[in-house]
Structures are given as C-alpha cells and as structure tokens.
Design a protein around this motif. Structure first.
Motif, PDB file in Angstrom:
ATOM      1  N   UNK A 283     160.403  79.758  75.090  1.00 34.02           N
ATOM      2  CA  UNK A 283     159.418  78.839  75.662  1.00 34.02           C
ATOM      3  C   UNK A 283     159.681  77.414  75.185  1.00 34.02           C
ATOM      4  N   UNK A 284     159.563  76.467  76.116  1.00 29.74           N
ATOM      5  CA  UNK A 284     159.766  75.060  75.764  1.00 29.74           C
ATOM      6  C   UNK A 284     158.587  74.561  74.938  1.00 29.74           C
ATOM      7  N   UNK A 285     158.845  74.075  73.723  1.00 29.87           N
ATOM      8  CA  UNK A 285     157.773  73.582  72.860  1.00 29.87           C
ATOM      9  C   UNK A 285     157.941  72.100  72.517  1.00 29.87           C
ATOM     10  N   UNK A 286     159.071  71.510  72.874  1.00 32.42           N
ATOM     11  CA  UNK A 286     159.291  70.092  72.612  1.00 32.42           C
ATOM     12  C   UNK A 286     160.416  69.565  73.481  1.00 32.42           C
TER      13      UNK A 286
ATOM     14  N   UNK B 280     170.440  61.071  77.746  1.00 35.50           N
ATOM     15  CA  UNK B 280     170.407  62.299  76.968  1.00 35.50           C
ATOM     16  C   UNK B 280     169.028  62.932  77.050  1.00 35.50           C
ATOM     17  N   UNK B 281     168.999  64.255  77.164  1.00 36.86           N
ATOM     18  CA  UNK B 281     167.753  65.009  77.121  1.00 36.86           C
ATOM     19  C   UNK B 281     167.960  66.183  76.179  1.00 36.86           C
ATOM     20  N   UNK B 282     166.987  66.426  75.302  1.00 33.99           N
ATOM     21  CA  UNK B 282     167.077  67.532  74.353  1.00 33.99           C
ATOM     22  C   UNK B 282     165.802  68.354  74.432  1.00 33.99           C
ATOM     23  N   UNK B 283     165.977  69.674  74.306  1.00 32.48           N
ATOM     24  CA  UNK B 283     164.855  70.598  74.433  1.00 32.48           C
ATOM     25  C   UNK B 283     164.745  71.458  73.188  1.00 32.48           C
ATOM     26  N   UNK B 284     163.520  71.727  72.773  1.00 35.66           N
ATOM     27  CA  UNK B 284     163.244  72.637  71.663  1.00 35.66           C
ATOM     28  C   UNK B 284     162.545  73.860  72.235  1.00 35.66           C
ATOM     29  N   UNK B 285     163.116  75.048  71.987  1.00 41.28           N
ATOM     30  CA  UNK B 285     162.546  76.300  72.486  1.00 41.28           C
ATOM     31  C   UNK B 285     162.221  77.208  71.311  1.00 41.28           C
TER      32      UNK B 285
ATOM     33  N   UNK C 274     163.025  78.185  59.186  1.00 37.18           N
ATOM     34  CA  UNK C 274     161.788  78.936  59.311  1.00 37.18           C
ATOM     35  C   UNK C 274     161.075  78.684  60.637  1.00 37.18           C
ATOM     36  N   UNK C 275     161.416  77.593  61.319  1.00 36.63           N
ATOM     37  CA  UNK C 275     160.747  77.284  62.570  1.00 36.63           C
ATOM     38  C   UNK C 275     161.175  78.224  63.694  1.00 36.63           C
ATOM     39  N   UNK C 276     162.338  78.874  63.554  1.00 34.33           N
ATOM     40  CA  UNK C 276     162.853  79.770  64.589  1.00 34.33           C
ATOM     41  C   UNK C 276     162.940  79.046  65.932  1.00 34.33           C
ATOM     42  N   UNK C 277     163.540  77.896  65.919  1.00 32.29           N
ATOM     43  CA  UNK C 277     163.691  77.075  67.113  1.00 32.29           C
ATOM     44  C   UNK C 277     165.149  76.920  67.481  1.00 32.29           C
ATOM     45  N   UNK C 278     165.370  76.715  68.770  1.00 35.49           N
ATOM     46  CA  UNK C 278     166.671  76.283  69.265  1.00 35.49           C
ATOM     47  C   UNK C 278     166.492  74.878  69.817  1.00 35.49           C
ATOM     48  N   UNK C 279     167.207  73.928  69.270  1.00 32.93           N
ATOM     49  CA  UNK C 279     167.126  72.543  69.723  1.00 32.93           C
ATOM     50  C   UNK C 279     168.509  72.115  70.191  1.00 32.93           C
ATOM     51  N   UNK C 280     168.631  71.761  71.465  1.00 33.99           N
ATOM     52  CA  UNK C 280     169.943  71.433  72.016  1.00 33.99           C
ATOM     53  C   UNK C 280     169.789  70.529  73.232  1.00 33.99           C
ATOM     54  N   UNK C 281     170.906  69.885  73.587  1.00 33.15           N
ATOM     55  CA  UNK C 281     170.893  69.041  74.774  1.00 33.15           C
ATOM     56  C   UNK C 281     170.795  69.921  76.016  1.00 33.15           C
ATOM     57  N   UNK C 282     170.281  69.359  77.091  1.00 42.06           N
ATOM     58  CA  UNK C 282     170.123  70.130  78.325  1.00 42.06           C
ATOM     59  C   UNK C 282     170.346  69.252  79.547  1.00 42.06           C
TER      60      UNK C 282
END
Length: 280
Positions: free
Chosen positions: A61-64, A51-56, A3-11
């Motif tokens: 848009x970057x949110x985390x 390691x770096x991970x991003x939540x969009x 439900x969050x509609x997020x993409x969380x992945x390493x970058x």
C-alpha cells in the motif's frame, strides 16, 4: 527499510501516480480541482528529468510519495522537490526522511549537486525537520509564493555532497545551547487577539539572530487574528534578514510554547554554532 518495513524507490508507474493523487487529496483535504495532483503531469515530469519516489508498506500500500523537477538558477541546475506527503497513520515515523533521501539519490545520479523546496515558515516542526534533521538551510523568503492567501514560503537549499540526516525527526528542545535565549512563556488560551511581542521578531544582533515562533501549528492553536499578525511579523523579519545576507540554519524548541529560528550571517556560516549537531 529497517523496522518500518517499507519499500522506498523511484517510480514511473501511472497506476502509482493515480494512487498518489488520491493520497494527496486525503492528506491535505483539498477539494478544489486546481489543488489536485495530475497523474499525466507526473508522467511528463518524470519523463523529462524529474523524479517521483513512492513509499509502500509491507503489503504494497502506498503510504508516502514525493515528486520534483529540475530547476535552474544562474545556470546551475538543482532538483526542486515540489511536494512530499505521507499517510496520517505513518506520519512522524521517519517516512519523510526516507523520501527525501531517495530523491537525493536520484538527484546525485543525474549529476545534480543540490535540492530545493519550499515550506510555510510558521510551522516549527517542518522547519526543524528541514533545517536540523536533513541539514538544509533557508536561503530565501517569498511572499505569496502561490499567489494565494497564506502561501508565504521559506525556500531551502540542501547541498547533496554534505547532506546530513539526524536521527530525531521531532522538535527537541535545546537547553545545552546557551546561544538560544529564553523567551516569555505564552499561554495560548489567554492570548485573545494580541500577538506576543517576541513571536516573529528578531532577537539579538551581529552574526547570529534568533526569531521565535510558536512551537505548535498556529493555525490549529491560535485565533485567526493572531495567526495573521504572526505571518505579517515573520514576513517582515525574514525579508529583512535575507536582504541583510543572513541564512536560516536551525529551528529548535525553546520552551513549552515557543521555538526559535537561528539565522547566521552568510559569511560566517562555517564559524557559527551548528545547532543541528547539538540537537541530535
């Protein structure tokens, strides 16, 4: 991500690192140059085992964001998560949980068996998230971790083989747990400059010790003199408990104004009450 509609992945993206630097400054309100997040340093960390991970969000848009690097103790490597930060509009929605989970995936893929990070031990909500929601345990207290005021930190270790994630990111009360004692209810508006006797002090004896603290962020709700006294009491108690062989297992709300850490003797952890299980 549901439900969050997020993409969380390493970058490894320099552009994302630049966005992360801006988000970091906005979330924490830092203005000094020595508190900035350096995109070049992030590139070097990720390029050398970190390691770096991003939540969009749904529109990219970057949110985390979270990042870490490999540390070693007694010859055993682990992933040290230096920071995780979330856009204020997305806080309290489980983004931090997803960031940590993605970091854990990266760490496992690299053959690491645990993660570690540090946080302010006077923040009950952070303590509950780290200890109860994720399933880490506090293993060390370090005063003045960053060699600056108000930087006392609790170090947690998260064994990745048994990492647990609860569905509740908040700070629930635990009325069904008789092992958590009741403490005097505190009226923060009437405290003046005197720290309540039970905050920051050990309660109990034997294999299980409780340490009550304010349930809300003390820096936002209490007078500076009380915050200073609280930090001193927590530092003294945590130092004694860790030197005595205890580990921090849980932190749950006791009443409207207090939460409580649960410390157990290291040799009895498997037999001690698993607070995080009951708090789900």
């Amino acid at each position: 991500m549901g439900d969050l509609k997020l993409t969380v992945e390493s970058t490894r993206s320099r552009a994302v690192f630049g966005q992360a630097s801006e988000l970091y400054t906005r979330v924490f309100g830092y203005t000094a140059a020595d508190h900035s997040l350096n995109p070049k340093l992030l590139s070097a960390i990720v390029g050398n085992g970190g390691a770096a991970v991003a939540a969009r969000d749904a529109v990219g848009e970057l949110v985390g964001f979270a990042y870490g690097f490999v540390g070693v103790e007694s010859g055993v490597p682990y992933l040290y998560s230096q920071a995780a930060f979330i856009d204020p509009a997305w806080q309290g929605k489980g983004v931090g949980r997803l960031l940590k989970q993605e970091q854990a995936v990266i760490a496992r893929d690299e053959g690491l068996t645990s993660m570690r990070w540090a946080f302010d031990p006077t923040l009950a909500r952070n303590a509950h998230f780290n200890l109860d929601v994720l399933g880490a345990h506090g293993v060390r207290f370090v005063p003045n971790y960053y060699d600056e005021p108000f930087s006392d930190r609790l170090i947690v270790d998260w064994p990745l083989a048994s990492a647990a994630v609860s569905s509740s990111p908040g700070l629930p009360s635990s009325p069904s747990l008789p092992s958590i004692p009741s403490f005097p209810v505190v009226d923060p508006t009437a405290l003046g400059t005197t720290l309540p006797r039970h905050w920051g002090r050990p309660v109990g004896e034997g294999d299980v010790i409780h340490v009550p603290i304010p349930s809300d962020n003390p820096a936002k709700t209490l007078a500076p003199a009380i915050v200073q006294a609280l930090r001193a009491a927590v530092a003294e108690t945590f130092t004694e408990l860790f030197e005595g062989g205890y580990v921090a297992e849980s932190c749950v709300r006791v009443d409207g104004t207090s939460a409580a850490y649960v410390f157990v003797a290291a040799g009895t952890r498997d037999a001690a009450p698993r607070i995080r299980q009951a708090a789900r």
